[in-house]
Write a protein that holds these residues in place. Structure first.
Motif, PDB file in Angstrom:
ATOM      1  N   ARG A 203       0.707  -1.084  -0.124  1.00 25.20           N
ATOM      2  CA  ARG A 203      -0.017   0.006  -0.179  1.00 25.20           C
ATOM      3  C   ARG A 203       0.936   1.416  -0.082  1.00 25.20           C
ATOM      4  O   ARG A 203       1.793   1.154   0.659  1.00 25.20           O
ATOM      5  N   LEU A 204       0.434   2.087  -0.823  1.00 26.66           N
ATOM      6  CA  LEU A 204       1.305   3.534  -0.799  1.00 26.66           C
ATOM      7  C   LEU A 204       0.061   4.581  -0.938  1.00 26.66           C
ATOM      8  O   LEU A 204      -1.050   4.598  -1.337  1.00 26.66           O
ATOM      9  N   GLU A 205       0.682   5.803  -0.278  1.00 26.46           N
ATOM     10  CA  GLU A 205      -0.097   6.974  -0.128  1.00 26.46           C
ATOM     11  C   GLU A 205       0.699   8.122  -0.877  1.00 26.46           C
ATOM     12  O   GLU A 205       1.758   8.268  -1.002  1.00 26.46           O
ATOM     13  N   ARG A 206      -0.379   8.962  -1.220  1.00 23.25           N
ATOM     14  CA  ARG A 206       0.292  10.251  -1.799  1.00 23.25           C
ATOM     15  C   ARG A 206       1.126  10.835  -0.616  1.00 23.25           C
ATOM     16  O   ARG A 206       0.767  11.012   0.439  1.00 23.25           O
ATOM     17  N   PHE A 207       2.475  11.417  -1.171  1.00 25.28           N
ATOM     18  CA  PHE A 207       3.214  12.017  -0.214  1.00 25.28           C
ATOM     19  C   PHE A 207       3.040  13.556  -0.351  1.00 25.28           C
ATOM     20  O   PHE A 207       3.457  14.090  -1.627  1.00 25.28           O
TER      21      PHE A 207
END
Length: 502
Positions: A203-207
């Motif tokens: 899972r990745l999130e906007r930085f």
């Protein structure tokens, strides 16, 4: 030791369960659409815990979470990324100026010390990242925002080399004393890697603190789906927005508007063991060479979605065909007399087991006795590298690392190459590769590369079969997914899902 056999139905059911777990109905809710998350189905799970020092680095770059000092344009020219400019200050020395005001996902700042640490870890790793095969590299700070990189030998392609995802720059917190590298919360790209669930999902999130343009998608939900049928189903049912490497067998079953063929610098090659077994005999290697019907494989296995190989380097490098010369005095093939060949490949790429079946038929017709071995890549790579097979079918990217094929050729065909499945060691090939490596980018370097290719082909240690095109699936509402022949980028800051209502 006995091998556990899993039925095809059981494998398909497992893949279906994986999809059910990773692409559930909750992903289709209006709230999820508003959130603009991207659902990505990938071919291979991590093999090395997502350390950038391995091939897992290319997952980090395809997700735009880890960044390098430079990147490559479509022509293979080096362009700024974390470094804004660079110059060669000596035969063996380059100076790279760093981009100011770059923050890593853990809040720390990009500076010279961080870059020196990342490059030093890579240079001293055992084994080294493939991009550093044959390269001795050191880095030192030159003030707060510049780095001096020195190589033991002149390296005219050092900027291109530093574009490899295996040399991504992570914050100091990524690197532990025991040698492991953890990319979670330590990259600098538009997406932050926040969760990894073994070999099943990430899972990745906007930085929000990204130095460039903000990502349009709010995050990425990654599932690793080795089963090609399951990946095709994910696109067909709308369970995934972007699907990596759809098998050619699945392509006719899908909406043709959702699939995109990307020409790849990737060659399907048969590696023959020159060090042990029956393939030590050059005349028997020549017999294998003459027995292969490439067109049959392109037509029947790849359904004409591939190109017959004339050499190691394919149409993704258009200059290769123009500079290629036929092998002079090729070895005369012997008449096989029932010699047994162990032919191996891996199942992660759905076409390869079928290629093995056709090759086994062709080689049997030529007079060989063929035994086949097919496993998942993670379970067969070490045996292939150890020379335990007579022949190994590999789908191999030829300019994956530096945008230049010398690194691939050295890795696969030099005496000390780290990926030398053919167990090949010829001084003349090493010398040709060393000569090519010393020439600056341009036509003279290309000519030297093709001379090295000619020497490799003359040994019949590697028999190129076909050049692949990857089939990438994109849902109808996806915009600006990256179709990258080098397989370095798939989702970037511009990639988004557009509302159907819009």
């Amino acid at each position: 030791m006995s091998l556990l056999r899993v039925s095809p139905l059981a494998g398909l059911l497992s893949a279906a369960l994986l999809l059910t777990g990773c692409f559930n109905e909750a992903d289709k809710t209006p709230q999820q659409s508003v959130d603009q998350r991207l659902r990505l189905a990938m071919l291979q799970p991590p093999r090395s815990g997502l350390t950038p020092l391995s091939d897992d680095a290319f997952k980090l770059s395809r997700w735009s979470t880890a960044e390098t000092l430079v990147v490559l344009d479509k022509m293979g020219e080096a362009k700024p990324a974390l470094a804004t400019n660079w110059q060669q200050t000596g035969d063996n020395r380059w100076r790279f100026e760093l981009r100011p005001e770059v923050k890593f996902h853990d809040g720390s700042a990009l500076d010279a010390a961080t870059v020196v640490n990342a490059l030093t870890v890579a240079a001293q790793a055992a084994p080294k990242p493939r991009i550093l095969d044959g390269v001795q590299l050191t880095a030192e700070a030159d003030g707060q925002l510049a780095v001096i990189v020195t190589t033991a030998q002149p390296d005219p392609l050092l900027p291109q080399r530093l574009s490899s995802p295996q040399l991504a720059i992570l914050s100091k917190k990524a690197y532990s004393a025991d040698g492991t590298v953890n990319p979670r919360h330590t990259g600098s790209g538009p997406f932050e890697l926040v969760q990894v669930n073994g070999t099943s999902s990430a899972r990745l999130e906007r930085f929000a603190g990204y130095w460039g343009k903000q990502a349009k998608a709010s995050g990425i939900d990654v599932s690793f789906v080795p089963d090609g049928t399951a990946r095709g189903a994910a696109l067909r049912t709308g369970s995934a927005d972007i699907v990596e490497a759809i098998p050619v067998s699945q392509a006719p079953l899908l909406d043709q508007r959702l699939i995109h063929e990307v020409p790849m610098p990737r060659t399907n090659t048969l590696y023959l063991n020159t060090k042990s077994g029956v393939m030590q005999d050059a005349a028997l290697r020549a017999a294998v060479r003459d027995a292969i019907n490439r067109q049959q494989l392109v037509d029947n296995v790849y359904e004409k979605r591939a190109d017959v190989a004339q050499g190691l380097l394919g149409p993704a490098l258009p200059w290769a065909a123009e500079l290629r010369q036929p092998v002079s005095d090729p070895v005369t093939a012997a008449k096989p007399a029932g010699e047994t060949i162990t032919l191996a490949t891996f199942s992660d790429r759905a076409e390869l087991p079928e290629v093995a079946v056709y090759l086994a038929q062709q080689l049997t017709a030529a007079g060989f006795t063929v035994n086949q071995v097919v496993r998942e890549y993670s379970q067969i790579e070490s045996d292939a590298l150890a020379g335990k097979f007579d022949a190994f079918i590999l789908s191999r990217a030829t300019v994956l690392d530096s945008g230049d094929p010398v690194a691939y050729m050295y890795s696969d065909f030099a005496c000390k190459g780290s990926f030398n499945i053919a167990q090949l060691c010829r001084p003349e090939i090493d010398q040709a590769l060393q000569k090519a490596a010393a020439i600056p980018a341009g036509n003279a370097r290309r000519e030297a590369i093709m001379r090295a290719e000619n020497l490799i082909l003359s040994t019949d240690a590697a028999i190129p079969i076909l050049h692949e095109r990857v089939i990438q699936g994109e849902a109808a509402d996806i915009r600006d997914a990256v179709r990258d022949p080098r397989e370095r980028t798939l989702i970037n800051a511009a990639t988004q899902r557009v509302s159907q209502a819009g």
